[in-house]
Enzyme design. Structure first.
Site, short mmCIF file in Angstrom:
data_model
loop_
_atom_site.label_atom_id
_atom_site.label_comp_id
_atom_site.label_asym_id
_atom_site.label_seq_id
_atom_site.Cartn_x
_atom_site.Cartn_y
_atom_site.Cartn_z
N GLU A 1 -8.79 -11.79 -6.33
CA GLU A 1 -8.46 -12.50 -5.22
C GLU A 1 -9.42 -13.74 -4.88
OE1 GLU A 1 -7.47 -10.26 -1.76
OE2 GLU A 1 -8.77 -11.61 -0.51
N HIS B 1 1.00 -1.25 0.31
CA HIS B 1 0.08 0.15 0.16
C HIS B 1 0.83 1.21 -0.15
CE1 HIS B 1 -2.93 -2.72 2.01
NE2 HIS B 1 -3.61 -2.47 0.67
N GLU C 1 -8.99 -4.65 -8.33
CA GLU C 1 -9.32 -5.78 -7.40
C GLU C 1 -10.70 -6.05 -7.03
OE1 GLU C 1 -6.66 -6.44 -4.06
OE2 GLU C 1 -8.05 -7.73 -3.10
N ASP D 1 -9.35 -14.35 4.24
CA ASP D 1 -7.83 -14.56 4.09
C ASP D 1 -7.33 -15.84 4.51
OD1 ASP D 1 -8.28 -12.00 2.60
OD2 ASP D 1 -7.52 -10.93 4.23
N ASP E 1 -2.58 -13.16 -0.33
CA ASP E 1 -3.25 -12.19 0.38
C ASP E 1 -3.91 -12.94 1.58
OD1 ASP E 1 -3.81 -9.78 1.71
OD2 ASP E 1 -5.18 -9.21 0.27
N ASP F 1 -14.58 -11.55 5.09
CA ASP F 1 -13.12 -12.01 4.33
C ASP F 1 -12.15 -12.48 5.23
OD1 ASP F 1 -11.26 -12.14 2.33
OD2 ASP F 1 -10.93 -9.93 2.13
N HIS G 1 -12.51 -13.16 -2.70
CA HIS G 1 -13.53 -12.31 -3.10
C HIS G 1 -14.28 -12.72 -3.96
CE1 HIS G 1 -10.65 -8.56 -1.99
NE2 HIS G 1 -10.80 -9.42 -0.97
N ASP H 1 2.39 1.99 3.34
CA ASP H 1 3.36 0.97 3.79
C ASP H 1 4.93 1.47 3.37
OD1 ASP H 1 1.60 -0.92 4.62
OD2 ASP H 1 1.33 -1.70 2.58
C1 XLS Z 1 -8.96 -6.47 1.25
C2 XLS Z 1 -7.81 -6.66 -0.16
C3 XLS Z 1 -6.72 -5.72 0.26
C4 XLS Z 1 -6.14 -5.49 -1.17
C5 XLS Z 1 -5.06 -4.62 -1.49
O1 XLS Z 1 -10.11 -7.25 1.12
O2 XLS Z 1 -7.71 -7.77 -0.46
O3 XLS Z 1 -5.93 -6.25 1.16
O4 XLS Z 1 -5.63 -6.65 -1.65
O5 XLS Z 1 -5.41 -2.97 -1.12
MG MG Z 2 -6.23 -8.68 -1.65
#
Ligand code: XLS
Ligand code: MG
Length: 344
Positions: free
Chosen positions: A210, A49, A174, A250, A283, A248, A213, A52
């Protein structure tokens, strides 16, 4: 034909474990320490980001932002790493409470555009041309709050502004259907690619798919990848896993549904993913229960599961699959695939 795989993750994937219902459970690790873990864990690329890279960027001018970003670039070079992409973090500032590009307040929309430009400056300082746009708050909590047609026009306008600011960058949208918003304006790959098509430089706008997602949208991630590949638009990926339709999660790649993960690896390998320099981005988040010293296992494990599935993909007897498809014996094909996944 086969893919060529290098792996990346973002510093946020080494996480203190806070969730909406509880505080952090692990100490923060500063970037200078995180960066040393990449090679050890088997990774070559760093996703960022913008903040970051330059944490206090909103308080700095463009020149200062670039010079701080160059210092991070030197750190990466010293570690033998490259920056994969930079993404503007447009969901934490008070000016993005009601969305960034789709905020109902013109001054807030302008803030988002200005921030995009600084994100691009940072990407240039890190020698990457890829910008990822997770459209976190571009959506609604209540349907009446925003005009959905105007929202798409505003998102497109913001993307056009970035494309014009730097003719070398590529943008990977994304998509995500919800969270933090109830309804997002760009929920799927199809939506993202439709927006790409109406921008001023469609060839420079693609997607970051992703896994979680796509699953949250009720879709199969490998089909989403196939859709993007058909348009030459799979600029990057965020692999992980997700247990059903909830927040979400992850989770580590392949940890919930090995067959679904297998099909993602399969389509990537089949269509030579990575041969144009694309990364296998992860991610993933460590479970909150992980203790400090083992809070990076989710990264190494996701990579290991990917590479193990790649072996399965490459060892499969393709003639056998073709014969079963020709006979239309999909029950047998299913058992064959499951047996391969079970090592039989
Ligand atoms: C959140 C997203 C985030 C993006 C990057 O759900 O996955 O982490 O990948 O901004
Ligand atoms: Mg992501």
């Amino acid at each position: 034909m086969s893919g060529e795989f290098r792996f990346s993750f973002g510093p946020w994937n080494i996480h203190e474990g806070a969730d909406p219902f509880g505080p952090t459970v692990r100490n923060s690790i500063e970037f200078s320490k995180k960066v040393k873990l990449y090679k050890q864990l088997g990774f070559d690329g760093v996703q960022f980001h913008d903040d970051d890279v330059v944490p206090n960027m909103n308080e700095l001018g463009a020149g200062q932002i670039t010079s701080q970003a160059k210092k991070v670039s030197d750190i990466l070079t010293g570690e033998g790493l490259v920056a994969e992409f930079v993404a503007p973090r447009l969901w934490e500032d008070p000016r993005t409470i009601d969305g960034a590009y789709t905020s109902n307040d013109a001054a807030c929309r302008q803030y988002a555009k200005d921030r995009n430009r600084r994100t691009i400056d940072i990407a240039n300082a890190l020698n990457t041309k890829l910008i990822v746009l997770w459209l976190a708050r571009e959506g609604t909590y209540i349907r009446e709050a925003k005009d959905s047609r105007l929202a798409v026009e505003r998102i497109t306008e913001a993307i056009n502004d970035m494309l014009a600011y730097d003719s070398g960058i590529k943008i990977a949208i994304e998509p995500k259907p919800n969270e933090p918003m109830d309804q997002a304006f760009i929920p799927t790959t199809g939506h993202a690619l439709a927006v790409a098509a109406i921008t001023d430089a469609p060839e420079r706008v693609g997607v970051n798919i992703e896994s979680a997602h796509a699953i949250l949208a009720g879709l199969d991630p490998s089909d989403e990848m196939g859709f993007a590949l058909a348009f030459n638009k799979l600029f990057t990926i965020h692999l992980n896993d997700q247990n059903g339709l909830k927040f979400d999660e992850d989770k580590a790649f392949g940890s919930v549904d090995l067959r679904r993960a297998f099909n993602q690896v399969r389509i990537l390998d089949q269509y030579d993913y990575g041969r144009n320099g694309e990364f296998v981005g992860l991610d993933v988040k460590a479970m909150r229960t992980q203790k400090q010293e083992v809070a990076t296992k989710h990264l190494a494990n996701s990579r290991e599961i990917f590479l193990r599935l790649l072996e399965v993909v490459r060892s499969i007897d393709k003639n056998k699959i073709d014969k079963l498809i020709a006979k239309r014996d999909y029950e047998e094909l299913e058992l064959f695939i499951i047996n391969q996944l079970m090592g039989k």
